[in-house]
Design an enzyme around this catalytic site. Sequence first.
Site, mmCIF file in Angstrom:
data_model
loop_
_atom_site.group_PDB
_atom_site.id
_atom_site.type_symbol
_atom_site.label_atom_id
_atom_site.label_comp_id
_atom_site.label_asym_id
_atom_site.label_seq_id
_atom_site.Cartn_x
_atom_site.Cartn_y
_atom_site.Cartn_z
ATOM 1 N N HIS A 117 31.575 68.287 -73.225
ATOM 2 C CA HIS A 117 30.461 67.681 -73.522
ATOM 3 C C HIS A 117 29.047 68.166 -73.395
ATOM 4 O O HIS A 117 28.009 67.896 -73.579
ATOM 5 C CB HIS A 117 30.182 66.475 -72.175
ATOM 6 C CG HIS A 117 31.378 65.384 -72.150
ATOM 7 N ND1 HIS A 117 31.311 64.150 -72.859
ATOM 8 C CD2 HIS A 117 32.712 65.394 -71.727
ATOM 9 C CE1 HIS A 117 32.371 63.496 -72.819
ATOM 10 N NE2 HIS A 117 33.154 64.160 -72.163
ATOM 11 N N ASP A 136 21.107 70.853 -75.562
ATOM 12 C CA ASP A 136 21.881 69.789 -75.056
ATOM 13 C C ASP A 136 23.107 69.327 -75.809
ATOM 14 O O ASP A 136 22.755 69.621 -77.188
ATOM 15 C CB ASP A 136 20.916 68.483 -75.081
ATOM 16 C CG ASP A 136 21.140 67.389 -73.777
ATOM 17 O OD1 ASP A 136 22.366 67.539 -73.303
ATOM 18 O OD2 ASP A 136 20.472 66.843 -73.634
#
Length: 470
Positions: free
Chosen positions: A158, A366
């Site tokens: 992730h 991110d």
Amino acid sequence: MSRLVVISNRVSAPTGEGGAGAQGGLAVALGAALREYRGLWFGWSGHRTDEFTGHIELQRAHGVTTATIDLEDQDVDEYYNGYANRTLWPLFHYRIDLAEYDRSFDSGYQRVNERFAETVTPLIDQDDLVWVHDYHLIPLGAELRARGLKNRIGFFLHIPWPPGRLLVSLPDHQKLVRSLLAYDLIGFQTREWLEAFRDYVVRELGGNLDADGTLHVGDRTVHVAAYPIGIDYDDFMEASRSPLAHQACNRLRESAADRKVIIGVDRLDYSKGLQERFTGYQRFLENNPDRHGELFMLQIAPPTREEVSTYEEIRDNLDGLSGRINGAFAEIDWVPVRYVNQGYDRASLAGFYRAAQIALITPLRDGMNLVAKEYVAAQDPDDPGVLILSRFAGAALQLKDALLVNPYSADEVSDAIKTALEMPREERIRRWRSMMESVRDEDVVKWRHDFVAALEGARIREPEPPPEGK
């Protein structure tokens, strides 16, 4: 359809009404997947025990069965606070200056992965699909194989995967990457992280890559691909129409007193670029004195990983920076920064998003960033707000009609705020419609369907041949 067994570091049972409450995007996504596939979610309870016993606590709530274990203090210190969050997290977010390498961290990380494998193996049936999540559990697939599992096992990361020139700074980096080859399928958020992993395997491990994305390293074969995660669109839209969301929206609008609102919602983490964001907003106030009093920035930043010293420093720095900005620019009837260190449920956040004319989402690095997608989904179609988004967020590859910025440049952030404030309604609608189409179509349902379908199609591992003479 096979049962789905999800394994992640933490397990957060869905809270039912209003979506996933204060849960993060991963918890929301996995809860939805498990309800659809009638599966089991295994992981750490978040609680500590004096002695690890392997006891499993089984619960069922809101259509999801969870199985959790408690960990010892040493496990949490070395595995979670240590290797996961003081070694891998900074390294994978390109902050090798913050990465700490300690052999006790490494041994604790390996020990907890072994404990996960030992405990979950009896819960896995022969036909189950196993889906392992995130950087905490990279070696878990290899540990499950060592215990005889022949099931299809997939892994999804992730967060970003770092380029090889950074990854090689990790002691025993080859050992870590080789453990990933025990999986049948490895998924990344974007092609950038996917290509970084492929390049490492080819260059450092001598792997070969097929045109269909299959990697071969020695006798190991694994399929790798990008599966960008999205929000649970239907669930979020339902939450955004709830009374709680309307109440939150009205509350913020009333407190704004006709001023425009710039909103940021992030965990208190150095990867989110909060200090750079505050500095960019400060530059805007310096460059645009005529705008003082017309707007304010609401930054919601609940604390995270408070046992890691680096995060205490972030909080101290932001406390000081927000205070200096307010001290320098505030008036009797206007405060330019509202800085809130608490979390809110998803319905309330949806209301806050709708009340804000600008979202300032500027992570330094991110994997995806679901806040950006939630902001888009929460907007009024007739008068949508403007998304200012870091080009270093995975979401920037899908939300191309956001105002993309370099978060390290205070001037670029300042200019984007001014552009957003002056953007005509017609342009805001055009940009929003394009982004909304992506948010709706590339949602969490598509993400999990694509990954699980690929995992279902993965080859079944043949039993290992017995040693000669036996």
